[in-house]
Design an enzyme around this catalytic site. Structure first.
Site, PDB file in Angstrom:
ATOM      1  N   HIS A  27       0.841  -1.208   0.000  1.00 13.87           N
ATOM      2  CA  HIS A  27       0.000   0.000   0.000  1.00 13.87           C
ATOM      3  C   HIS A  27       0.878   1.261   0.000  1.00 13.87           C
ATOM      4  O   HIS A  27       0.629   2.204  -0.740  1.00 13.87           O
ATOM      5  CB  HIS A  27      -0.873   0.053   1.266  1.00 13.87           C
ATOM      6  CG  HIS A  27      -1.916  -1.017   1.380  1.00 13.87           C
ATOM      7  ND1 HIS A  27      -2.109  -1.752   2.526  1.00 13.87           N
ATOM      8  CD2 HIS A  27      -2.841  -1.469   0.495  1.00 13.87           C
ATOM      9  CE1 HIS A  27      -3.115  -2.597   2.352  1.00 13.87           C
ATOM     10  NE2 HIS A  27      -3.569  -2.461   1.133  1.00 13.87           N
ATOM     11  N   LYS A  51     -17.305  -6.214   5.888  1.00 15.38           N
ATOM     12  CA  LYS A  51     -16.093  -6.971   6.220  1.00 15.38           C
ATOM     13  C   LYS A  51     -15.939  -6.981   7.741  1.00 15.38           C
ATOM     14  O   LYS A  51     -16.639  -6.273   8.452  1.00 15.38           O
ATOM     15  CB  LYS A  51     -14.869  -6.320   5.574  1.00 15.38           C
ATOM     16  CG  LYS A  51     -14.865  -6.443   4.050  1.00 15.38           C
ATOM     17  CD  LYS A  51     -13.524  -6.080   3.463  1.00 15.38           C
ATOM     18  CE  LYS A  51     -13.549  -6.215   1.947  1.00 15.38           C
ATOM     19  NZ  LYS A  51     -12.321  -5.727   1.316  1.00 15.38           N
ATOM     20  N   ARG A 100      -1.741  -6.524  -8.530  1.00 16.11           N
ATOM     21  CA  ARG A 100      -0.679  -7.495  -8.236  1.00 16.11           C
ATOM     22  C   ARG A 100      -0.689  -8.562  -9.315  1.00 16.11           C
ATOM     23  O   ARG A 100      -0.399  -8.276 -10.451  1.00 16.11           O
ATOM     24  CB  ARG A 100      -0.904  -8.101  -6.841  1.00 16.11           C
ATOM     25  CG  ARG A 100      -0.484  -7.180  -5.724  1.00 16.11           C
ATOM     26  CD  ARG A 100      -1.129  -7.549  -4.426  1.00 16.11           C
ATOM     27  NE  ARG A 100      -2.569  -7.320  -4.501  1.00 16.11           N
ATOM     28  CZ  ARG A 100      -3.402  -7.388  -3.474  1.00 16.11           C
ATOM     29  NH1 ARG A 100      -2.946  -7.725  -2.302  1.00 16.11           N
ATOM     30  NH2 ARG A 100      -4.684  -7.131  -3.625  1.00 16.11           N
ATOM     31  N   SER A 138      -2.959  -7.720   2.919  1.00 14.47           N
ATOM     32  CA  SER A 138      -3.209  -7.650   4.362  1.00 14.47           C
ATOM     33  C   SER A 138      -3.573  -9.031   4.900  1.00 14.47           C
ATOM     34  O   SER A 138      -3.157  -9.417   5.994  1.00 14.47           O
ATOM     35  CB  SER A 138      -4.335  -6.663   4.659  1.00 14.47           C
ATOM     36  OG  SER A 138      -3.977  -5.381   4.229  1.00 14.47           O
TER      37      SER A 138
HETATM   38  P1  ADP Z   1      -9.795  -3.402  -0.880  1.00  6.91           P
HETATM   39  O1  ADP Z   1     -10.581  -3.952   0.272  1.00  6.91           O
HETATM   40  O2  ADP Z   1     -10.423  -2.244  -1.564  1.00  6.91           O
HETATM   41  O3  ADP Z   1      -9.263  -4.422  -1.854  1.00  6.91           O
HETATM   42  P2  ADP Z   1      -7.117  -3.182   0.153  1.00  6.91           P
HETATM   43  O4  ADP Z   1      -6.724  -2.400   1.342  1.00  6.91           O
HETATM   44  O5  ADP Z   1      -6.967  -4.654   0.233  1.00  6.91           O
HETATM   45  O6  ADP Z   1      -8.576  -2.713  -0.150  1.00  6.91           O
HETATM   46  O7  ADP Z   1      -6.321  -2.667  -1.113  1.00  6.91           O
HETATM   47  C1  ADP Z   1      -6.434  -1.366  -1.580  1.00  6.91           C
HETATM   48  C2  ADP Z   1      -5.767  -1.255  -2.929  1.00  6.91           C
HETATM   49  O8  ADP Z   1      -4.386  -1.516  -2.798  1.00  6.91           O
HETATM   50  C3  ADP Z   1      -6.279  -2.245  -3.988  1.00  6.91           C
HETATM   51  O9  ADP Z   1      -6.291  -1.595  -5.243  1.00  6.91           O
HETATM   52  C4  ADP Z   1      -5.241  -3.327  -3.979  1.00  6.91           C
HETATM   53  O10 ADP Z   1      -5.164  -3.996  -5.226  1.00  6.91           O
HETATM   54  C5  ADP Z   1      -3.994  -2.503  -3.716  1.00  6.91           C
HETATM   55  N1  ADP Z   1      -2.921  -3.315  -3.136  1.00  6.91           N
HETATM   56  C6  ADP Z   1      -2.957  -4.050  -2.008  1.00  6.91           C
HETATM   57  N2  ADP Z   1      -1.785  -4.685  -1.798  1.00  6.91           N
HETATM   58  C7  ADP Z   1      -0.973  -4.330  -2.831  1.00  6.91           C
HETATM   59  C8  ADP Z   1       0.374  -4.664  -3.217  1.00  6.91           C
HETATM   60  N3  ADP Z   1       1.105  -5.522  -2.517  1.00  6.91           N
HETATM   61  N4  ADP Z   1       0.864  -4.112  -4.348  1.00  6.91           N
HETATM   62  C9  ADP Z   1       0.087  -3.277  -5.102  1.00  6.91           C
HETATM   63  N5  ADP Z   1      -1.170  -2.935  -4.796  1.00  6.91           N
HETATM   64  C10 ADP Z   1      -1.699  -3.439  -3.688  1.00  6.91           C
END
Ligand code: ADP
Length: 177
Positions: A27, A51, A100, A138
């Site tokens: 992130h 969630k 990813r 996460s």
């Molecule tokens: P959501 O619940 O909206 O998926 P996340 O917090 O899991 O929220 O992720 C927010 C954004 O960050 C999403 O676009 C996700 O693809 C991106 N993201 C999460 N982890 C990574 C990573 N390791 N590399 C690139 N983008 C990431």
């Protein structure tokens, strides 16, 4: 020779929305890189009541602030409801999402098309993950911590500590996902 002059009066503002329920280096990498592309970037922390988050919205916002507080054009806001509505409210013409592996693609393209259907003025921009974070999410970090692994390459130390406290309080039970 004809020159294309950019309208410098128009600010390019973007929204990076997500749950951020356990801020990872993946992130943080997207936030830092997106902050270089746009005039202003708002990190939008979704309430996502459906969630079962480990952290309250305030806790998640504080974790993000600690990691990227040095970036002058980035701010952190929470939001409820549709992402496009929040983007419109804050004057963001771009939604940033991270990609990813291919597995992200199907979900993300559906979301982007749906958002475009709802508001044609807002463009979704995808940033490819940095290679070292391709398998980082996460939920993967939660698994590592639940099984007593070392997450120091995956999340800042204060996130690891906070996750340990939340997840290992009741052994064998997943208090959040
Ligand atoms: P959501 O619940 O909206 O998926 P996340 O917090 O899991 O929220 O992720 C927010 C954004 O960050 C999403 O676009 C996700 O693809 C991106 N993201 C999460 N982890 C990574 C990573 N390791 N590399 C690139 N983008 C990431």
């Amino acid at each position: 020779m004809e020159r294309h002059v950019m309208d410098t009066n128009k600010e390019r503002n973007a929204l990076y929305p997500g749950s951020f329920d356990g801020l990872t280096y993946g992130h943080i990498d997207i936030i830092r890189r997106a902050s270089l592309l746009f005039d202003r970037l708002v990190v939008g922390v979704a309430h996502n009541p459906q969630k079962k988050p480990c952290f309250s919205v305030i806790e998640r916002m504080t974790m993000i602030e600690k990691a990227i507080g040095d970036l002058p054009n980035v701010s952190i806001r929470d939001f409820d409801g549709l992402t496009v509505n929040f983007a419109r409210k804050i004057g963001a013409k771009f939604i940033v999402r991270g990609l990813r592996a291919i597995s992200d693609f199907e979900f993300e393209i559906q979301l982007a098309l749906l958002n475009r259907q709802m508001d044609r003025q807002i463009e979704t921009v995808f940033l490819a993950t940095s290679t070292e974070y391709i398998f980082l999410s996460s939920s993967a970090v939660k698994d590592v911590i639940l099984h007593n692994g070392n997450a120091s390459d995956l999340v800042p130390d204060y996130v690891e500590k906070a996750l340990r406290e939340k997840l290992l309080k009741k052994k064998g039970e997943m208090p959040c996902a």
